[in-house]
Design a protein around this motif. Structure first.
Motif, PDB file in Angstrom:
ATOM      1  N   UNK A 118       0.804  -1.231   0.000  1.00  0.00           N
ATOM      2  CA  UNK A 118       0.000   0.000   0.000  1.00  0.00           C
ATOM      3  C   UNK A 118       0.831   1.272   0.000  1.00  0.00           C
ATOM      4  N   UNK A 119       2.107   1.153   0.350  1.00  0.00           N
ATOM      5  CA  UNK A 119       2.973   2.323   0.332  1.00  0.00           C
ATOM      6  C   UNK A 119       3.815   2.361  -0.931  1.00  0.00           C
ATOM      7  N   UNK A 120       4.729   3.329  -0.981  1.00  0.00           N
ATOM      8  CA  UNK A 120       5.612   3.499  -2.135  1.00  0.00           C
ATOM      9  C   UNK A 120       6.954   2.817  -1.863  1.00  0.00           C
ATOM     10  N   UNK A 121       7.460   2.088  -2.868  1.00  0.00           N
ATOM     11  CA  UNK A 121       8.773   1.443  -2.780  1.00  0.00           C
ATOM     12  C   UNK A 121       9.549   1.804  -4.030  1.00  0.00           C
ATOM     13  N   UNK A 122      10.734   2.331  -3.852  1.00  0.00           N
ATOM     14  CA  UNK A 122      11.600   2.644  -4.988  1.00  0.00           C
ATOM     15  C   UNK A 122      13.020   2.193  -4.665  1.00  0.00           C
ATOM     16  N   UNK A 123      13.791   1.962  -5.726  1.00  0.00           N
ATOM     17  CA  UNK A 123      15.204   1.603  -5.595  1.00  0.00           C
ATOM     18  C   UNK A 123      15.981   2.431  -6.595  1.00  0.00           C
ATOM     19  N   UNK A 124      17.044   3.073  -6.106  1.00  0.00           N
ATOM     20  CA  UNK A 124      17.912   3.881  -6.967  1.00  0.00           C
ATOM     21  C   UNK A 124      19.322   3.310  -6.946  1.00  0.00           C
ATOM     22  N   UNK A 125      20.019   3.420  -8.094  1.00  0.00           N
ATOM     23  CA  UNK A 125      21.404   2.966  -8.130  1.00  0.00           C
ATOM     24  C   UNK A 125      22.302   4.033  -7.515  1.00  0.00           C
ATOM     25  N   UNK A 126      23.609   3.773  -7.497  1.00  0.00           N
ATOM     26  CA  UNK A 126      24.539   4.689  -6.821  1.00  0.00           C
ATOM     27  C   UNK A 126      24.635   6.035  -7.541  1.00  0.00           C
ATOM     28  N   UNK A 127      24.176   6.095  -8.808  1.00  0.00           N
ATOM     29  CA  UNK A 127      24.146   7.370  -9.528  1.00  0.00           C
ATOM     30  C   UNK A 127      22.825   8.105  -9.316  1.00  0.00           C
ATOM     31  N   UNK A 169      19.811   6.985 -10.211  1.00  0.00           N
ATOM     32  CA  UNK A 169      18.801   6.664 -11.225  1.00  0.00           C
ATOM     33  C   UNK A 169      17.794   5.665 -10.674  1.00  0.00           C
ATOM     34  N   UNK A 170      16.516   5.845 -11.008  1.00  0.00           N
ATOM     35  CA  UNK A 170      15.479   4.909 -10.582  1.00  0.00           C
ATOM     36  C   UNK A 170      15.649   3.590 -11.333  1.00  0.00           C
ATOM     37  N   UNK A 171      15.738   2.488 -10.586  1.00  0.00           N
ATOM     38  CA  UNK A 171      15.856   1.168 -11.218  1.00  0.00           C
ATOM     39  C   UNK A 171      14.681   0.268 -10.852  1.00  0.00           C
ATOM     40  N   UNK A 172      13.931   0.617  -9.813  1.00  0.00           N
ATOM     41  CA  UNK A 172      12.745  -0.149  -9.431  1.00  0.00           C
ATOM     42  C   UNK A 172      11.740   0.808  -8.810  1.00  0.00           C
ATOM     43  N   UNK A 173      10.488   0.740  -9.280  1.00  0.00           N
ATOM     44  CA  UNK A 173       9.414   1.589  -8.763  1.00  0.00           C
ATOM     45  C   UNK A 173       8.165   0.731  -8.686  1.00  0.00           C
ATOM     46  N   UNK A 174       7.482   0.762  -7.549  1.00  0.00           N
ATOM     47  CA  UNK A 174       6.292  -0.081  -7.446  1.00  0.00           C
ATOM     48  C   UNK A 174       5.062   0.633  -7.997  1.00  0.00           C
ATOM     49  N   UNK A 175       3.987  -0.147  -8.094  1.00  0.00           N
ATOM     50  CA  UNK A 175       2.777   0.357  -8.747  1.00  0.00           C
ATOM     51  C   UNK A 175       2.156   1.514  -7.975  1.00  0.00           C
ATOM     52  N   UNK A 176       2.239   1.505  -6.635  1.00  0.00           N
ATOM     53  CA  UNK A 176       1.638   2.572  -5.833  1.00  0.00           C
ATOM     54  C   UNK A 176       2.273   3.919  -6.158  1.00  0.00           C
ATOM     55  N   UNK A 177       3.601   3.939  -6.255  1.00  0.00           N
ATOM     56  CA  UNK A 177       4.311   5.181  -6.585  1.00  0.00           C
ATOM     57  C   UNK A 177       3.856   5.688  -7.953  1.00  0.00           C
ATOM     58  N   UNK A 178       3.804   4.780  -8.938  1.00  0.00           N
ATOM     59  CA  UNK A 178       3.426   5.185 -10.289  1.00  0.00           C
ATOM     60  C   UNK A 178       1.970   5.633 -10.346  1.00  0.00           C
ATOM     61  N   UNK A 179       1.097   4.899  -9.641  1.00  0.00           N
ATOM     62  CA  UNK A 179      -0.332   5.214  -9.686  1.00  0.00           C
ATOM     63  C   UNK A 179      -0.613   6.587  -9.080  1.00  0.00           C
ATOM     64  N   UNK A 180       0.045   6.895  -7.968  1.00  0.00           N
ATOM     65  CA  UNK A 180      -0.206   8.175  -7.307  1.00  0.00           C
ATOM     66  C   UNK A 180       0.323   9.355  -8.116  1.00  0.00           C
ATOM     67  N   UNK A 181       1.254   9.096  -9.032  1.00  0.00           N
ATOM     68  CA  UNK A 181       1.839  10.187  -9.826  1.00  0.00           C
ATOM     69  C   UNK A 181       1.486  10.101 -11.305  1.00  0.00           C
ATOM     70  N   UNK A 182       0.583   9.182 -11.656  1.00  0.00           N
ATOM     71  CA  UNK A 182       0.153   9.016 -13.055  1.00  0.00           C
ATOM     72  C   UNK A 182       1.348   8.805 -13.992  1.00  0.00           C
ATOM     73  N   UNK A 183       2.277   7.931 -13.568  1.00  0.00           N
ATOM     74  CA  UNK A 183       3.475   7.639 -14.360  1.00  0.00           C
ATOM     75  C   UNK A 183       3.500   6.154 -14.718  1.00  0.00           C
ATOM     76  N   UNK A 184       4.426   5.794 -15.610  1.00  0.00           N
ATOM     77  CA  UNK A 184       4.638   4.397 -15.989  1.00  0.00           C
ATOM     78  C   UNK A 184       6.092   4.028 -15.739  1.00  0.00           C
TER      79      UNK A 184
END
Length: 747
Positions: A385-394, A396-411
């Motif tokens: 139900x919450x937002x989960x993201x993973x960024x590399x050492x630079x 950059x977004x490498x993993x984004x869950x559906x909740x994060x994308x849905x709340x921001x209308x992104x893919x």
């Protein structure tokens, strides 16, 4: 010349690159001549070669040396015997002639010339000639002397026996063959023996023997040829062949014991070699497989696939990788990854196709399990139900869950690979990058709270946690962020704060209302106890007045503790920092408790290091800390116990600033291990209090812990049942700058 080879065997072709084809090489170069060499049987031959320029070709004729030598040896022997016969009859004629004459002289001269010619023929032969009777050497030519390393034939004639020329191990065979030949029994015409040279070195000779007449006696004549070089060449070939067989066996052993199938096929698809594991998996022996075509060994579909891959190799001459399915030894399917490659001959032509396979079943199963686990994890992440993201050492977004994308209308496509600067204002992005750097550099976990602004203009309060993500080898992979909607939590927290405020207000009002009558009770009970207005007629009234005063004092202390903890929890307890002399504060605190210490007959020891400096703190708070700790020590230590107070100083290594350590230990009843963490919670007491027969509110250590924390210090409690308790307090010599969380969040 005899038909074909001397031994009547059929001729065989000779490879062009072989040294045996040297005569033809010379003929094609335009040379003509003769040479002595060996053929593929290792037999010496005489080769004549001649170019045929008109056809751009050459002709080579070969004849076995044995065939050449046979008539020559016979001719030599016959010539020699003929000369002896002529000489014999010439002597008879000479005796019969009673008078000399020209005819007789001419006859004798002819005989001498004939004998000289025959002797010259025998003496000049390249073959050694030796005649013996019962192993007594009667004649030897220079050739046999040279072969055996003697200077001249006379040295051979001086030997006691022909057997001296043979090693002891060979002499029995020589004697047996001589006896058989002299008795007219079957005996080979040719022999190969080792002979002793004059220097006792060994050489190999080929001997052709025959029985002849010599001066009226039957003797044995032998023609000798040195074949040492041929024997050495044969030995070398035999050794090379043996080594080749050993190498072949070694390779076969290695391949048979290889853990993966290995095959070799000819261009037509027939198996030339398979190792044991390949055969075992097909429930056959390697011998059952070799020679079979893949079309007879595999089902048509698989055979067609194999032949198609083979054809690719035949067409390109390049190795290829394949993946196939087979059966294991237990009959279960196994997956094989193979490398198929061409095998070339010296001319660069593909003569075979090899294949080496490795079992990747476990790898496939592991991949399947990994994919299953990844699918499960991805499902959990996307449904969180919450937002989960993973960024590399630079960043950059490498993993984004559906909740994060849905709340921001992104893919995923619009976000993966981007950084926070691509989606957030610069000031906010810079703050996030700074905290990212802090997490990566120190490996720390950060938490916070913020309101996130959604595309529809609404805001959502979230709690976030940022943490480092490592690979299996310990290398930093990136940064993970989890954000959870805390609308309900914030609402509950606000309600709790309101309730707590109401409690604080109630306690403050109640304490005021209670203090007023308590002060009156304490004052009047003290007047009565001191009999200021006159003596009490009954002593029991005096005792009652004392009890009333003591109870009122206890109730007042309880109210004061409640007010103190309420102020601390409400954040309203303000410290007044001054220069504090710990020795004086300790003396004051001990003075308050001295009556209780004496009453229970405790032994009290106090030690303070001379190096302990004054500390910058709230003197009243420090005094309350000491009184509460010492009071517990006195209260929960049985009579005649020991209480120790020690104050030392040390430096904190990480912060490089001085601290003081206050250590209080006793020999009291102790605290159960499970209760140690609870006793710093307000209104919580250890289960041993009832056993000790002592009362209390459960606020003393809670107030101590809070006051120590307000000073930037730490409280450590260690205890063992029925052995005692050790409480250690560490305080900075000057107040620390305490950084309060501002509630900023991460993305």
């Amino acid at each position: 010349m005899r038909h074909r080879h001397y031994d009547l065997s059929a001729p065989k072709p000779i490879p062009w690159e072989s040294p045996l084809s040297e005569p033809m090489h010379r003929a094609l170069k335009g040379e003509s001549g003769v040479m002595i060499g060996t053929d593929y049987r290792g037999v010496q031959v005489l080769a004549a070669y001649e170019p045929v320029a008109i056809f751009d070709a050459g002709i080579v004729a070969k004849i076995d040396m044995a065939e050449i030598r046979e008539p020559f040896i016979k001719a030599s022997a016959l010539t020699f015997l003929g000369a002896l016969i002529i000489l014999f009859w010439g002597v008879i004629l000479l005796r019969r002639i009673s008078q000399p004459g020209i005819a007789l002289e001419k006859t004798l001269k002819d005989l001498e010339e004939s004998e000289a010619r025959f002797r010259s023929l025998v003496e000049g032969s390249i073959q050694g000639v030796l005649i013996h009777q019962d192993f007594k050497i009667l004649f030897a030519n220079q050739a046999i002397a040279n072969i055996l390393g003697y200077d001249n034939p006379a040295d051979l004639l001086a030997l006691n026996s022909l057997l001296d020329l043979f090693p002891p191990a060979e002499r029995a065979d020589v004697i047996r063959n001589k006896d058989a030949r002299m008795q007219g029994k079957d005996a080979p015409d040719f022999y190969e023996f080792e002979c002793l040279r004059k220097d006792n070195s060994l050489i190999w000779v080929e001997i052709r023997l025959s029985v002849v007449e010599w001066r009226g006696q039957r003797v044995i004549q032998g023609a000798y040829i040195d074949i040492t070089q041929r024997k050495s060449a044969e030995a070398e070939r035999e050794l090379a062949f043996q080594r080749l067989q050993e190498t072949d066996q070694l390779y076969r052993t290695i391949l048979d014991n290889a853990p993966a199938p290995i095959t070799l096929k000819d261009p037509e698809g027939r198996y030339l070699f398979v190792n044991k594991i390949f055969a075992d998996r097909n429930h056959m022996s390697p011998g059952d497989v070799v020679g079979k075509n893949v079309t007879k060994f595999w089902p048509s579909k698989k055979a067609s696939e194999i032949l198609a891959n083979d054809q690719i190799i035949m067409d390109t001459g390049v190795a290829i990788e394949i993946t196939t399915e087979s059966l294991g030894l237990d009959g279960k399917p196994v997956y094989l990854q193979g490398n198929k490659f061409p095998v070339f001959n010296t001319n660069g032509d593909i003569t075979a196709i090899g294949a080496v396979y490795s079992d990747i079943t476990q790898q496939r199963e592991a991949e399947a399990k990994t994919q299953y686990s990844q699918a499960q994890l991805q499902s959990i992440i996307n449904n969180f139900p919450g937002e989960i993201i993973l960024k590399d050492v630079q960043g950059r977004f490498v993993l984004i869950n559906a909740t994060f994308l849905r709340q921001r209308n992104q893919t995923q496509e619009s976000m993966i690979g981007k950084t926070i600067h691509d989606i957030a204002p610069k000031d906010h992005a810079d703050q996030i990058v700074a905290r990212d750097q802090q997490v990566m550099e120190h490996g720390t976990v950060l938490t916070g709270e913020r309101d996130i602004l959604l595309p529809d203009g609404s805001s959502v309060p979230v709690l976030w946690t940022k943490f480092p993500v490592y690979q299996t080898d310990g290398a930093l992979m990136g940064i993970g962020v989890i954000s959870v909607n805390n609308t309900d939590l914030r609402k509950a927290l606000n309600e709790a704060r309101e309730a707590n405020k109401s409690k604080q207000d109630f306690l403050a009002n109640m304490s005021h209302e209670l203090r007023t009558p308590l002060n009156a009770i304490m004052g009047f009970s003290e007047v009565m106890e001191l009999q200021i207005l006159g003596p009490l007629e009954n002593d029991r009234y005096l005792s009652y007045a004392h009890d009333i005063s003591t109870s009122a004092q206890h109730l007042l202390e309880l109210i004061n503790d409640i007010l103190d903890i309420s102020k601390i929890e409400a954040g309203k307890h303000e410290l007044v920092y001054t220069d504090v002399d710990l020795a004086k504060v300790v003396a004051s605190s001990v003075h308050v408790l001295q009556g209780q210490i004496d009453q229970k007959q405790h032994r009290f020891d106090f030690h303070i290091d001379a190096a302990v400096p004054n500390i910058f703190a709230d003197a009243s708070a420090i005094r309350q800390i000491l009184i509460n700790i010492l009071s517990n020590a006195v209260k929960f230590t049985p009579e005649n116990g020991e209480i120790q107070l020690e104050i030392t100083t040390h430096k904190n290594r990480s912060e490089d600033r001085p601290y003081v350590c206050i250590l209080v230990s006793d020999t009291g009843i102790g605290i159960p291990e499970d209760d140690i963490e609870k006793i710093v919670t307000p209104f919580t007491q250890s289960g041993n209090i009832d056993f000790a027969g002592e009362g209390g509110t459960g606020l003393g250590l809670s107030i101590v812990d809070s006051l120590v924390r307000l000073h930037g210090g730490t409280l450590d409690i260690r205890s063992r049942l029925n052995e005692g308790t050790r409480i250690s307090i560490t305080l900075p010599c000057s107040p620390a700058d305490i950084a309060l969380d501002t509630g900023q969040s991460e993305a």
